[in-house]
Design an enzyme around this catalytic site. Structure first.
Site, mmCIF file in Angstrom:
data_model
loop_
_atom_site.group_PDB
_atom_site.id
_atom_site.type_symbol
_atom_site.label_atom_id
_atom_site.label_comp_id
_atom_site.label_asym_id
_atom_site.label_seq_id
_atom_site.Cartn_x
_atom_site.Cartn_y
_atom_site.Cartn_z
ATOM 1 N N LYS A 275 -5.855 4.466 2.044
ATOM 2 C CA LYS A 275 -6.511 4.810 0.776
ATOM 3 C C LYS A 275 -7.732 5.679 1.054
ATOM 4 C CE LYS A 275 -5.451 0.538 -1.772
ATOM 5 N NZ LYS A 275 -4.708 1.117 -2.901
ATOM 6 N N ARG A 349 4.350 -5.646 -3.293
ATOM 7 C CA ARG A 349 5.733 -5.962 -3.665
ATOM 8 C C ARG A 349 6.546 -6.432 -2.451
ATOM 9 N NH1 ARG A 349 6.354 -0.061 -6.113
ATOM 10 N NH2 ARG A 349 4.211 -0.609 -6.612
HETATM 11 N N1 BES Z 1 -3.659 -3.141 -4.491
HETATM 12 C C1 BES Z 1 -3.121 -1.909 -4.935
HETATM 13 C C2 BES Z 1 -3.149 -1.761 -6.450
HETATM 14 C C3 BES Z 1 -4.491 -1.525 -7.055
HETATM 15 C C4 BES Z 1 -5.048 -0.258 -7.072
HETATM 16 C C5 BES Z 1 -5.186 -2.556 -7.649
HETATM 17 C C6 BES Z 1 -6.280 -0.056 -7.656
HETATM 18 C C7 BES Z 1 -6.416 -2.365 -8.227
HETATM 19 C C8 BES Z 1 -6.965 -1.091 -8.230
HETATM 20 C C9 BES Z 1 -1.672 -1.775 -4.506
HETATM 21 O O1 BES Z 1 -1.343 -2.377 -3.314
HETATM 22 C C10 BES Z 1 -1.408 -0.310 -4.331
HETATM 23 O O2 BES Z 1 -2.086 0.296 -3.572
HETATM 24 N N2 BES Z 1 -0.468 0.210 -5.083
HETATM 25 C C11 BES Z 1 -0.141 1.589 -5.029
HETATM 26 C C12 BES Z 1 1.339 1.720 -5.225
HETATM 27 C C13 BES Z 1 1.865 3.101 -5.034
HETATM 28 C C14 BES Z 1 1.715 3.541 -3.606
HETATM 29 C C15 BES Z 1 3.315 3.116 -5.469
HETATM 30 C C16 BES Z 1 -0.891 2.312 -6.142
HETATM 31 O O3 BES Z 1 -1.029 1.760 -7.236
HETATM 32 O O4 BES Z 1 -1.380 3.411 -5.893
HETATM 33 ZN ZN ZN Z 2 -1.746 -1.156 -1.615
#
Ligand code: BES
Ligand code: ZN
Ligand code: ZN
Length: 498
Positions: A275, A349
């Site tokens: 990230k 997931r």
């Molecule tokens: N933990 C994150 C989701 C999240 C993002 C929660 C921002 C709260 C605030 C999750 O694991 C994630 O990173 N999801 C990705 C999925 C994508 C790569 C399909 C996302 O939402 O960007």
């Molecule tokens: Zn994530």
């Protein structure tokens, strides 16, 4: 903090602050009397349009003519629109105002409030929750606590006559449920280095030790290997902190359980699909689902609900490293279903796939998973709702109703089979991301097969788990979302008597 039920009136109320609900529109008769005692300062402020009774309006006055030191009017909106959550919010605003001013003891009068289809007990519980939840601060890492001001420590609920039956019980229910929510907030607020998968397991064990009918088992790496949980093991591989599966059970009766599965990523760097660094610190909240599940088990045990609950927390830290799982890897989950990983940041997931399948082996009546699953949730429903998907119409309708009553509202998104095309993989049974579209739905679509034939509901709390600004009863930071929602739902399921 203590809640006490007392007999009296505005004129005899004691303490540092009298909090009074002010409806929009005409001043009700009991407040006219109070206004006169305050030298008509309320009616003057209304005439000058300084306050009108809209939710959020507040007027703070000194009260030289009364036994109480100060009076705070808090707007609650039009009487016909009054909801339990507006009452909870008004109570939260009053508590916060008192605490900001260092006023430790407040009185409030709620006898004249009427909410459609709510009992007097529901109102008392809402006030109890509002003040407990609003007064929360996380100060573990501050050398100087409480800004030097005394904390709010007594809330007196004034009744003209004997308090309605069940009021004391309702106040206590509010206290116990709030205590669980605040525990969840504490778990979430801890820096991830102090709240690793192992620490979460320790917290669960400590909670169980102090309660009857609650037990905790923790499956470590070897057990996960024996169960072939490739999802949890895969995501956990990059971290020096070993992953685990925490299983917490509350046996308030015999019979088939309700399984609650909570995403417990104690820190989500994104892994190799790392990230951006701005805001990454907030990813210590990626275990909010697991915290909500543990807190719900605690609250159900404290309220001695006649239900059987099993909480299942796949706990991992998602890190990049020389051992980390990589884009292109294929993971084989406990169910046998294989997943092509195209983004290591869609890790929630992967661990839920194993945890939900594990839940099905316990023969539950229903599986509810709670997860900070998708950033897209903020786009779909924003910070006003939990996104809900699932296969159990009755449970989803009941959760919707519980959401309205608790103020933890849910909004349903569809799981039409046409979406399944989005996660077709060239090399495995599915892939862990879709294209840019329908991000939150894709999360649900991905999870669905792992529940098999068991009725299942998915709650995406990614947009509600953390608040960037103070809300009436949720201070900035960890919200402890979904505990009250799940509690209300579980209490009302098949008419379980609270
Ligand atoms: N933990 C994150 C989701 C999240 C993002 C929660 C921002 C709260 C605030 C999750 O694991 C994630 O990173 N999801 C990705 C999925 C994508 C790569 C399909 C996302 O939402 O960007
Ligand atoms: Zn994530
Ligand atoms: Zn995550």
């Amino acid at each position: 903090m203590k809640i006490r039920l007392v007999r009296g009136s505005h004129e005899t109320a004691r303490g540092d602050l009298l909090a009074v609900a002010l409806p929009e529109g005409r001043i009700p008769a009991p407040l006219k009397k109070l206004d006169r005692r305050l030298g008509n300062l309320l009616s003057a402020a209304i005439r000058r349009k300084e306050i009108s009774g809209k939710p959020g309006d507040m007027l703070y006055l000194s009260a030289p003519g009364l036994p109480v030191k100060h009076v705070l009017f808090v707007g609650i909106g039009k009487p016909e629109d009054l909801t339990l959550d507006r009452v909870r919010q008004a109570a939260g605003r009053a508590a916060r105002a008192a605490q900001d001013r260092g006023l430790a003891r407040i009185s409030t009068d709620i006898a004249d409030l009427r909410v459609k289809e709510a009992s007097p007990g529901d109102l008392v519980q809402a006030v109890s929750e509002g003040v407990h939840l609003a007064a929360y601060r996380f100060e573990k890492y501050k050398s100087e606590k409480k800004n030097g001001k005394p904390p709010l420590d007594l809330v007196m609920l004034i009744f003209a006559k004997t308090p309605p039956r069940g009021s004391a019980g309702a106040a206590d229910r509010g206290r116990l449920i709030s205590r669980a929510v605040l525990w969840a907030r504490d778990l979430i607020s801890h820096p991830s280095s102090d709240m690793t998968p192992r620490d979460m397991a320790g917290e669960a064990r400590a909670m169980a030790r102090r309660r009857r009918k609650v037990s905790v088992r923790v499956l470590g790496r070897d057990a996960l290997r024996r169960l072939k949980m490739g999802g949890i093991l895969g995501v956990g591989r990059g971290s020096d902190e070993p992953p685990c599966l925490i299983v917490a059970e509350y046996r308030g009766r015999r019979g088939r359980p309700v399984a609650l599965v909570g995403k417990t990523v104690t820190f989500d760097t994104g892994g190799i699909s790392i990230k951006p660094s701005a805001g990454m610190d907030q990813m210590k909240d990626d275990m909010s689902g697991g915290a909500a599940v543990l807190a719900t088990i605690q609250a159900a045990a404290d309220l001695r609900l006649p239900v059987r609950l099993i909480g299942i927390l796949p706990a991992v830290e998602n890190m990049p490293s020389g051992r980390a799982y990589k884009p292109g890897d294929v993971l084989k989950t406990m169910s046998g279903r294989t997943i092509e990983v195209l983004n290591t940041d869609a890790e929630g997931r992967l661990i839920l796939a194993d945890a939900i399948h594990y839940a099905t082996t316990l023969k539950p009546e229903l599986i509810v998973d709670v997860a900070t699953l998708t950033g897209a949730c903020s786009v779909a429903v924003g910070n006003r709702a939990i996104a809900m998907m699932g296969t159990d119409r009755t449970a989803m309708d009941a959760l919707k109703e519980a959401g309205e009553l608790t103020g933890e509202r849910v909004w349903e998104l569809p799981l039409w089979e046409e979406y399944e095309d989005l996660i077709k993989s060239d090399v495995a049974d599915c892939k862990n991301i879709g294209d840019r579209s329908a991000g939150t739905i894709v999360g649900g679509i991905f999870l669905k097969p792992f529940a098999g034939k068991v009725p299942w509901v998915h709650l995406d709390i990614a947009s509600t788990a953390w608040t960037e600004k103070d809300l009436p009863y949720v201070p900035k930071g960890a919200a402890g979302i979904a505990v009250r929602l799940l509690m209300r739902y579980i209490e009302k399921r098949k008419g379980v008597k609270a």
